[in-house]
Design an enzyme around this catalytic site. Sequence first.
Site, PDB file in Angstrom:
ATOM      1  N   SER A 163       0.854  -1.180   0.000  1.00 32.50           N
ATOM      2  CA  SER A 163       0.000   0.000   0.000  1.00 32.50           C
ATOM      3  C   SER A 163       0.893   1.235   0.000  1.00 32.50           C
ATOM      4  O   SER A 163       1.734   1.385  -0.884  1.00 32.50           O
ATOM      5  CB  SER A 163      -0.955  -0.031   1.194  1.00 32.50           C
ATOM      6  OG  SER A 163      -1.873   1.045   1.147  1.00 32.50           O
ATOM      7  N   THR A 164       0.764   2.100   0.991  1.00 35.80           N
ATOM      8  CA  THR A 164       1.546   3.332   1.027  1.00 35.80           C
ATOM      9  C   THR A 164       3.046   3.022   0.984  1.00 35.80           C
ATOM     10  O   THR A 164       3.546   2.262   1.808  1.00 35.80           O
ATOM     11  CB  THR A 164       1.225   4.135   2.289  1.00 35.80           C
ATOM     12  OG1 THR A 164      -0.182   4.388   2.329  1.00 35.80           O
ATOM     13  CG2 THR A 164       1.981   5.449   2.310  1.00 35.80           C
ATOM     14  N   HIS A 189      -2.640  -1.146  -3.194  1.00 32.95           N
ATOM     15  CA  HIS A 189      -3.731  -0.186  -3.036  1.00 32.95           C
ATOM     16  C   HIS A 189      -3.416   1.057  -3.868  1.00 32.95           C
ATOM     17  O   HIS A 189      -2.424   1.740  -3.622  1.00 32.95           O
ATOM     18  CB  HIS A 189      -3.890   0.220  -1.569  1.00 32.95           C
ATOM     19  CG  HIS A 189      -4.256  -0.922  -0.675  1.00 32.95           C
ATOM     20  ND1 HIS A 189      -3.982  -0.922   0.678  1.00 32.95           N
ATOM     21  CD2 HIS A 189      -4.881  -2.105  -0.932  1.00 32.95           C
ATOM     22  CE1 HIS A 189      -4.431  -2.049   1.207  1.00 32.95           C
ATOM     23  NE2 HIS A 189      -4.976  -2.781   0.249  1.00 32.95           N
ATOM     24  N   MET A 282      -0.349   1.242   5.092  1.00 32.35           N
ATOM     25  CA  MET A 282      -1.202   1.604   6.220  1.00 32.35           C
ATOM     26  C   MET A 282      -2.206   0.499   6.498  1.00 32.35           C
ATOM     27  O   MET A 282      -2.609  -0.227   5.604  1.00 32.35           O
ATOM     28  CB  MET A 282      -1.978   2.892   5.907  1.00 32.35           C
ATOM     29  CG  MET A 282      -1.139   4.150   5.854  1.00 32.35           C
ATOM     30  SD  MET A 282      -2.089   5.547   5.172  1.00 32.35           S
ATOM     31  CE  MET A 282      -3.569   5.507   6.195  1.00 32.35           C
ATOM     32  N   ASP A 285      -4.686  -4.650   6.090  1.00 33.36           N
ATOM     33  CA  ASP A 285      -5.079  -5.496   4.970  1.00 33.36           C
ATOM     34  C   ASP A 285      -3.938  -6.446   4.600  1.00 33.36           C
ATOM     35  O   ASP A 285      -2.789  -6.027   4.444  1.00 33.36           O
ATOM     36  CB  ASP A 285      -5.451  -4.626   3.757  1.00 33.36           C
ATOM     37  CG  ASP A 285      -6.107  -5.439   2.647  1.00 33.36           C
ATOM     38  OD1 ASP A 285      -6.762  -6.451   2.967  1.00 33.36           O
ATOM     39  OD2 ASP A 285      -5.963  -5.049   1.468  1.00 33.36           O
TER      40      ASP A 285
END
Length: 348
Positions: A163-164, A189, A282, A285
């Site tokens: 993600s991030t 993401h 973050m 997930d």
Amino acid sequence: MSAAARVLVVDDSPTMRGLITAVLRSDPEVDVIGQAGDALEARAAIKALNPDVVTLDIEMPNMNGLEFLEKIMTLRPMPVIMVSTMTHRGADATLAALEIGAFDCVGKPSPGEPHPFGDLAEKVKAAARSQRQYAKPGAQRAPAAPAVADFRVGRKIVAIGSSTGGVEALINVLQKFPANCPPTVITQHMPPTFTRSFAERLNRLCAPVVEEATDGARLAIGKIYLAPGGERHLRVANASAPHCRLTDGGPVNGHRPSVDVLFDSVAELAGRNAVGVILTGMGRDGAAGLLKMRHAGARTIGQNEKTCVVYGMPRVAHELGAVEQQFPLNAIGEEILKITAARKEGSE
């Protein structure tokens, strides 16, 4: 209670500045300390206000956001969240910004969108908390790996969630892969329209073929499949002829596509013939799905705290016992190849 994250909002549109400010001020842990309409105003505001985080528009007069970001990362490195139009051109520019060192990105909302900017406040707070060590543009780019001439691929499937910070992390990992890498599926993401541009960018930077996953695409040696952002989840299916499935369903852990959905399907399909990897991001997930993979016999890897932009997803996975071993980012690509290589006495 920790101090509120202090934010400077930079956008050439007064309307957009007002909307972003209103969204951020709805969170009591975020303090919008100033606004700027172009790079010159932003430069002065950064010097005067010393914000924790800057939100930065990609397209602005005088100096565009990408050029200004390069100057920020060179002269005053700090967390920057890019605000981009949801177009192919906007996606290309945003991906370039993430490679330069932007913390994360958000898409500009469509007219009438009920929840504009989604989790922007959460991203701002994560950026303010981040311990990331910012470097000059290009300093953290992993060099393209030479072809691994003696790599003999085994029968394992690789599944990666991020993600991030995932743009830089995935480039680092995948540039270590040879052209005959194991079949690899990824959920990162990312807003809709951005994943196609990212897949195209990875395909140019890496030795294997990288493409946005399509429903029914058969998993093959030397190919990497990136989950399309937006409306469906990526799964793998059919043990006799493994392939990608794009399926409907609501967000899982707040995300669609979800890393947990991908990891769950890989655990069920491949069991011990899989490798699960959870990178910077973050939230949580992927943590439960990675645990399911480990229980099914898969090898599991997590990115260590020191090299994560946000040690969220890998932390939760590690605390659950889903991660067999943590590695610094630069070592993860090589570790995947060690695990997935065919044994000397024959293919796994």
